[in-house]
Design a protein around this motif. Structure first.
Motif, PDB file in Angstrom:
ATOM      1  N   GLN A 364     -19.111 144.283  23.307  1.00  0.00           N
ATOM      2  CA  GLN A 364     -19.373 145.295  24.324  1.00  0.00           C
ATOM      3  C   GLN A 364     -18.551 145.050  25.585  1.00  0.00           C
ATOM      4  OE1 GLN A 364     -23.782 144.555  23.779  1.00  0.00           O
ATOM      5  NE2 GLN A 364     -23.847 146.757  24.111  1.00  0.00           N
ATOM      6  N   LYS A 365     -18.267 143.788  25.892  1.00  0.00           N
ATOM      7  CA  LYS A 365     -17.483 143.479  27.086  1.00  0.00           C
ATOM      8  C   LYS A 365     -15.993 143.801  26.898  1.00  0.00           C
ATOM      9  CE  LYS A 365     -18.413 139.722  29.414  1.00  0.00           C
ATOM     10  NZ  LYS A 365     -18.695 138.310  29.782  1.00  0.00           N
ATOM     11  N   TRP A 366     -15.553 143.857  25.653  1.00  0.00           N
ATOM     12  CA  TRP A 366     -14.133 144.083  25.374  1.00  0.00           C
ATOM     13  C   TRP A 366     -13.645 145.352  26.071  1.00  0.00           C
ATOM     14  CZ3 TRP A 366     -10.355 141.307  23.041  1.00  0.00           C
ATOM     15  CH2 TRP A 366      -9.192 141.969  22.684  1.00  0.00           C
ATOM     16  N   SER A 367     -12.535 145.241  26.728  1.00  0.00           N
ATOM     17  CA  SER A 367     -11.983 146.376  27.456  1.00  0.00           C
ATOM     18  C   SER A 367     -11.516 147.451  26.479  1.00  0.00           C
ATOM     19  CB  SER A 367     -10.803 145.930  28.331  1.00  0.00           C
ATOM     20  OG  SER A 367     -10.164 147.058  28.906  1.00  0.00           O
ATOM     21  N   SER A 368     -12.038 148.659  26.661  1.00  0.00           N
ATOM     22  CA  SER A 368     -11.656 149.762  25.777  1.00  0.00           C
ATOM     23  C   SER A 368     -10.242 150.249  26.047  1.00  0.00           C
ATOM     24  CB  SER A 368     -12.643 150.926  25.935  1.00  0.00           C
ATOM     25  OG  SER A 368     -12.769 151.311  27.283  1.00  0.00           O
ATOM     26  N   THR A 369      -9.566 149.627  27.010  1.00  0.00           N
ATOM     27  CA  THR A 369      -8.164 149.958  27.275  1.00  0.00           C
ATOM     28  C   THR A 369      -7.203 149.060  26.509  1.00  0.00           C
ATOM     29  OG1 THR A 369      -7.949 148.449  29.174  1.00  0.00           O
ATOM     30  CG2 THR A 369      -8.835 150.658  29.608  1.00  0.00           C
ATOM     31  N   VAL A 370      -7.725 148.069  25.801  1.00  0.00           N
ATOM     32  CA  VAL A 370      -6.895 147.086  25.103  1.00  0.00           C
ATOM     33  C   VAL A 370      -7.005 147.299  23.596  1.00  0.00           C
ATOM     34  CG1 VAL A 370      -6.498 144.628  24.689  1.00  0.00           C
ATOM     35  CG2 VAL A 370      -7.191 145.413  26.957  1.00  0.00           C
ATOM     36  N   PRO A 371      -5.874 147.421  22.880  1.00  0.00           N
ATOM     37  CA  PRO A 371      -5.937 147.552  21.419  1.00  0.00           C
ATOM     38  C   PRO A 371      -6.571 146.323  20.780  1.00  0.00           C
ATOM     39  CG  PRO A 371      -3.766 148.157  22.246  1.00  0.00           C
ATOM     40  CD  PRO A 371      -4.504 147.523  23.398  1.00  0.00           C
ATOM     41  N   ILE A 372      -7.221 146.547  19.656  1.00  0.00           N
ATOM     42  CA  ILE A 372      -7.898 145.450  18.953  1.00  0.00           C
ATOM     43  C   ILE A 372      -6.912 144.690  18.073  1.00  0.00           C
ATOM     44  CG2 ILE A 372      -9.729 144.909  17.293  1.00  0.00           C
ATOM     45  CD1 ILE A 372     -11.138 147.487  18.322  1.00  0.00           C
ATOM     46  N   TYR A 373      -5.990 145.418  17.461  1.00  0.00           N
ATOM     47  CA  TYR A 373      -5.030 144.815  16.532  1.00  0.00           C
ATOM     48  C   TYR A 373      -3.635 144.827  17.139  1.00  0.00           C
ATOM     49  CZ  TYR A 373      -8.932 145.714  13.389  1.00  0.00           C
ATOM     50  OH  TYR A 373     -10.174 145.760  12.824  1.00  0.00           O
ATOM     51  N   SER A 374      -2.775 143.921  16.619  1.00  0.00           N
ATOM     52  CA  SER A 374      -1.425 143.785  17.139  1.00  0.00           C
ATOM     53  C   SER A 374      -0.429 143.722  15.986  1.00  0.00           C
ATOM     54  CB  SER A 374      -1.298 142.527  17.997  1.00  0.00           C
ATOM     55  OG  SER A 374       0.049 142.260  18.329  1.00  0.00           O
ATOM     56  N   ASP A 375       0.695 144.412  16.161  1.00  0.00           N
ATOM     57  CA  ASP A 375       1.756 144.356  15.154  1.00  0.00           C
ATOM     58  C   ASP A 375       2.723 143.214  15.413  1.00  0.00           C
ATOM     59  OD1 ASP A 375       0.779 146.619  13.867  1.00  0.00           O
ATOM     60  OD2 ASP A 375       1.951 147.987  15.141  1.00  0.00           O
ATOM     61  N   THR A 376       2.626 142.601  16.579  1.00  0.00           N
ATOM     62  CA  THR A 376       3.585 141.561  16.944  1.00  0.00           C
ATOM     63  C   THR A 376       3.003 140.156  16.902  1.00  0.00           C
ATOM     64  OG1 THR A 376       3.042 141.872  19.291  1.00  0.00           O
ATOM     65  CG2 THR A 376       4.878 143.174  18.393  1.00  0.00           C
ATOM     66  N   ASP A 377       1.711 140.017  17.124  1.00  0.00           N
ATOM     67  CA  ASP A 377       1.099 138.695  17.092  1.00  0.00           C
ATOM     68  C   ASP A 377       0.982 138.220  15.651  1.00  0.00           C
ATOM     69  OD1 ASP A 377      -1.310 136.713  17.042  1.00  0.00           O
ATOM     70  OD2 ASP A 377      -0.783 136.886  19.164  1.00  0.00           O
TER      71      ASP A 377
END
Length: 1017
Positions: A364-377
């Motif tokens: 719930q604290k996770w910022s909804s402006t930040v993607p959950i998955y990454s194509d580069t990491d």
């Protein structure tokens, strides 16, 4: 004439010989209610073991003396005795027993007629268990007065201690027995007062749940199948801000903190372009599937019977990366050889649990402006960003795993021998063997702020063996109208435990998980544990009844526990109870409408020894303790537990007064109880100064007293009209809890000081500041000052929360905290209705159960963060209604994008301000909510095919059903579920606190739909 007399005498003799010979008796047993054949009714020749059961058509056949008497019985019907008098063909009709006063109730170490009970014992109909998956917990919560169930934790008649208050389970005479599958339970009794629980002494202080398992019956082999499948999900969401809304809130909170600042986050500078953003919570939850299948085989004859139950079940909780699997088998057998009877109940369970570490609160604290998955990491996941620093819960769930396996062998073997009529000896051997092993692995990863390197592997195993030895002697005899049952016994119990654990880091790979293969030998950690406890007891009981009119019971148990020193090892626990069936008096004969009226009362003492062992002596730890002597690392030691040789039993005194009433030919029944329980010498860990040298542990003292009192009411009406059978039940329970003494402790704080337990109040009441609305102008801030003109809240701004100076000292400090809520409900209640309609097409059945709680509070700890508006974390949708003194037109200095924030003063939601300078988030009554609710717990519809059709295929019963759980909930609580349990499973100090840790909230109640199938042949 002489010849005639000779002939008559010969004829009489021949008839007498014929009557004295066995004949084949045939008959049919049907129900007086619907005329349907009764399958499985018992037909026994009175005074013998010669008998049989009815077949699919209700027919029976057996050989019996022509002068014998047959006893015909079936559960739920009035037993009939029929003298044959030469008859060979019978047509038997059984009437339903509406009240079942002659039912036998299982009590401690024996049984008793329900009509003769003088103590408070509630009977939960086993039919309640098959209405719904998890029927035992649902039935206890909704149908038994005085029982509260929250988050799977059961409390009977309140909380009598700050320690564990879990009830004792006794299954088929085994103390601490494994609860069988719901479909295999024959009866459930809940022992609530001291008179019924004292026979179990120290372990009966929190109530006793006595369960008997279905056993084999004489006759043909019977096969029963009971199975269901279901789907469940979180039925209520707490809506969080989407990406655009969160970006707008953060920009506003930064502006309110300092209108001149220009260091706004570039990623949030154009909120509209973010749109919905990313919902971490939706990634964590799922629609879960569960199933359970039970197959039983039973049969036997008049000398030996057997029953074998097998169970398989799986369960997926409503969050990712977790599942359970269970295998169970139960063996039950009974043997009779003259006056010797033998029997056993043995259960073997194998459980598997696979899970991952997911942090629900972080979702719930996770910022909804930040993607959950990454194509580069390399991990495929994004780390926290845009000002946040929390872990990625989905990554956490997928980059570690835990596996556990447990095996339980639990049951008892018993033998009885009747020396003389009514004098019986019983030996009971209880066996409880538990084996547990788990493994856990965390990958080597670095995702944003969250780093775990190198990887880590941990494992542990434990085993516990418990053996119970019980020797009892029972005398049961009736002399005219006098009935006496006396019991004497000696029991002993011993438990031994052993555990090992180990761990290491830098493993060669996730496929090679052996501690010896670690690439960092210094990271290896090993440990072990050992425990041993024992108990020795002497018990006695006398039950007396005169004409089932005047009843008296005396119980006594003396327990000795190894948890206490020699000078305080033993505790004595007596109880007495009496009852008077007024309805049997002659002066009541004219009251035709009165079926039964009984008043009863009881008093007794119970105990509690639930503390860590060896508190009467000091202990020392050598783990990870060392010092350097002349540059050499040397192992050291520190004392861990301060001793108290005078620690002794916690004692509970209990009083109960009750009335049992039945009217209208037993169709309407009513039960009422008043109880009072007082706990003395409560076992408490009393804090001492760390300068004493102990490692954060405190001595256990007898330093407390608590009382619980309340009322219980239960009302049931049952009847049948033609082909319709129905029953309606209602119950209500109250409890008042109060702490009378805590010794030298002024108070006990828990749940991050959210709860405070102190004399004069209930256990675990909420503690915090009292709010007084919002500051809506600068003048209100300036007016909130002390006599010296100093501001009580100097950092406050317009739109911040105003807190009260409770003690009037002109300062706002911890001394202004006070009680702000109580998690204990004023009353709980349940409502249920059952309908059954039988026609030529078969039988339709309908069940509905409502359950509710009234007057309890919940501290919604999650709101402290999710309405905080102090950081870059996400917040709930309620913050859209945040305070603004004026219209705000904000031009982002990074992007130049303009956002308009309209004036909003008609609200109780404070302003958004980064850093929370006024400490709006301080723990206060702002987060206390009404936890009252009314819930439709169960709604089930079933259909049973007609017996005439099934009998053609050799099937005795076939029923299909479907239903729902937790279909409707009426509550004002804003959190996920108003049934909030206690986060401390070993105590009672954090009850009603929701979302206190990152592992919370926990969802014991989900909305479910299920389909079931029951078959007997």
């Amino acid at each position: 004439m002489k010849a005639f007399y000779v002939f008559l005498t010969a004829l009489c003799l021949s008839v007498g010989v014929a009557w004295g010979q066995s004949q084949t008796i045939k008959g049919k047993v049907t129900s007086a209610t619907d005329g349907e054949s009764i399958i499985g009714a018992s037909v026994v020749v009175k005074g013998t073991t010669n008998g049989t059961i009815t077949d699919f058509e209700g027919n029976f056949k057996l050989s019996a003396d022509a002068r014998a008497t047959l006893v015909i019985s079936y559960v739920g019907y009035v037993t009939q005795e029929i003298a044959l008098n030469g008859q060979t063909l019978l047509d038997v009709t059984l009437k339903e027993d509406n009240q079942l006063l002659d039912d036998i109730v299982v009590i401690g170490y024996g049984t008793q007629k329900k009509a003769d009970l003088s103590s408070s014992i509630a009977v939960l109909d086993a039919k309640e268990l098959t209405k719904v998956p998890g029927g035992l917990s649902t039935g206890l919560q909704s149908s038994v007065t005085g029982v509260q169930v929250t988050d799977g934790k059961i409390r009977i008649r309140g909380v009598g201690s700050i320690n564990s208050t879990d009830p004792l389970y006794v299954v088929d005479g085994m103390i601490g027995g494994v609860t069988p599958d719901d479909s295999n339970i024959e009866s459930i009794q809940v022992l609530k007062d001291a008179a019924s629980c004292a026979i179990y002494g120290a372990r009966g202080a929190n109530g006793v749940i006595v369960i008997t398992t279905k056993r084999g019956k004489g006759g043909d082999v019977t096969i029963d199948y009971d199975g269901y499948v279901g789907w469940k999900w979180v039925n209520h969401n707490v809506d969080m801000l989407n990406g655009q809304e969160l970006a707008e809130l953060i920009n506003e909170s930064m502006y309110n903190a300092d209108p001149t600042r220009t260091d706004y986050l570039e990623a949030l500078s154009d909120p509209a372009s973010i749109g919905e953003g990313y919902n971490m919570w939706n990634e964590l939850k799922r629609t879960a599937f569960y199933q359970k299948h039970n197959l039983s085989v039973s049969g036997g004859n008049d000398k030996a019977t057997f029953r074998v139950n097998t169970t398989y079940s799986t369960d997926e909780p409503t969050f990712i990366r977790e599942d359970y699997e269970n295998f169970g088998i139960q063996f039950i057998s009974d043997y009779t050889k003259g006056r010797l009877k033998l029997g056993e109940t043995m259960t073997i369970n194998r459980n598997k649990h696979n899970w991952s570490d997911y942090y629900l609160q972080l979702g719930q604290k996770w910022s909804s402006t930040v993607p959950i998955y990454s194509d580069t990491d390399p991990s495929g996941y994004n780390g926290a960003g845009n000002g946040t620093d929390c872990s990625n819960p989905v990554a956490q769930a997928n980059m570690n795993w835990n596996k556990s396996e447990s095996t339980t062998i639990n049951g008892n073997v018993w033998a009885t021998f009747e020396f003389l009529p009514g004098l019986k000896y019983k030996f009971n051997l209880g066996i409880d063997m538990y084996r547990y092993m788990d493994e856990g692995y965390i990958e080597d990863y670095s995702i944003g702020y969250d780093t775990h390197s190198p990887d880590e592997y941990n494992m542990s195993s434990s085993r516990t063996n418990r053996f119970v030895y019980e020797n009892t002697l029972t005398y049961d005899q009736t002399f005219g109208k006098h009935s006496v049952n006396a019991l004497f016994g000696v029991t002993s119990e011993e438990t031994k435990g052993l555990g090992h654990n180990g761990g290491a880091r830098a493993m060669p790979s996730s496929d090679i998980l052996m501690l010896g293969s670690t690439q960092d030998d210094s990271s290896k950690v090993i440990g072990s544990s050992s425990s041993r406890s024992s108990m020795f007891s002497i018990l006695a009981r006398v039950l007396y009844s005169y004409d089932s009119k005047y009843m008296f019971t005396f119980n006594f148990r003396r327990d000795g526990s190894s948890n206490f020193g020699k000078s305080h090892r033993y505790g004595n626990f007596p109880s007495v109870s009496a009852a008077w069936r007024i309805s049997k008096e002659k002066f009541m004969e004219d009251f035709d409408w009165l079926s039964d009226l009984k008043i009863r009362g009881s008093w007794g003492m119970l105990g509690n020894s639930d503390i860590n062992p060896y508190q009467y002596q000091s202990t020392v730890s050598f783990s990870s303790i060392w010092y350097y002597l002349n540059g050499t690392k040397t192992t050291g030691a520190l004392p861990t537990t301060p001793s108290n040789p005078d620690v002794k039993w916690e004692t509970q005194y209990s009083t109960d007064f009750g009335i049992d009433l039945a009217v209208l030919d037993n169709r309407l029944t009513f039960t009422a109880d008043y109880y009072y329980k007082k706990t003395k010498d409560m076992l408490i860990e009393v804090p001492i100064s760390y300068t004493a040298g102990y490692m954060g542990t405190f001595p256990t003292l007898n330093a407390g007293s608590i009382e619980n009192k309340g009322f219980e009411f239960a009302l049931t009406y049952r009847d049948h009209k033609g082909d319709l059978d129905y029953s309606v039940s209602a119950n209500l329970s109250t409890v008042s809890n109060k702490v009378l003494d805590l010794g030298s402790n002024n108070a006990i704080y828990a749940a991050n000081s959210v709860t405070r337990t102190a004399v004069g109040n209930a256990i675990g009441q909420f503690w915090g500041y009292v709010t007084d609305g919002l500051f809506r102008s600068e003048s209100e801030i300036n007016a909130h000052c002390n006599t010296a003109g100093e501001l009580l809240q100097p950092n406050a701004g317009v739109g911040d929360i105003r807190f009260k100076d409770i003690n009037g000292d002109g300062q706002l400090t911890d001394d202004d905290k006070t009680y702000i809520g109580n998690p204990i409900p004023k009353f709980t209640y349940g409502l249920s209705a059952d309908l059954r309609y039988t026609g030529k097409f078969g039988t339709l059945d309908f069940a509905m159960i409502w359950q509710g709680s009234q007057g309890n509070d919940i501290f919604n700890y999650g709101r402290v963060d999710y309405e905080g508006m102090h950081h870059y974390y996400n917040n709930t949708k309620e913050t859209l209604n945040r305070f603004r003194a004026e219209d705000l037109t904000f031009v982002n200095p990074v992007s130049g994008v303009t956002t308009f924030y309209p004036k909003n003063t008609d609200t109780d939601m404070p302003r958004a301000v980064l850093g929370d300078p006024n400490q709006n988030r301080r723990l206060s009554d702002r987060y206390v909510e009404d936890g009252s609710y009314l819930r439709l717990k169960v709604l089930t519809l079933g259909y049973t095919l007609p017996k005439q059709l099934l009998s053609k295929y050799g099937i005795e019963k076939l029923r299909v059903y479907t239903g729902a759980k937790n279909l409707l909930t009426f509550t004002s609580y804003q959190g996920y579920d108003p049934e909030v349990g206690d986060q401390d499973s070993s105590g009672n100090l954090t009850r009603g606190v929701d979302g206190m840790s990152i592992y919370d909230p926990i969802f014991p109640n989900t909305r479910e739909f299920y389909v079931g199938f029951q078959l007997t042949f």
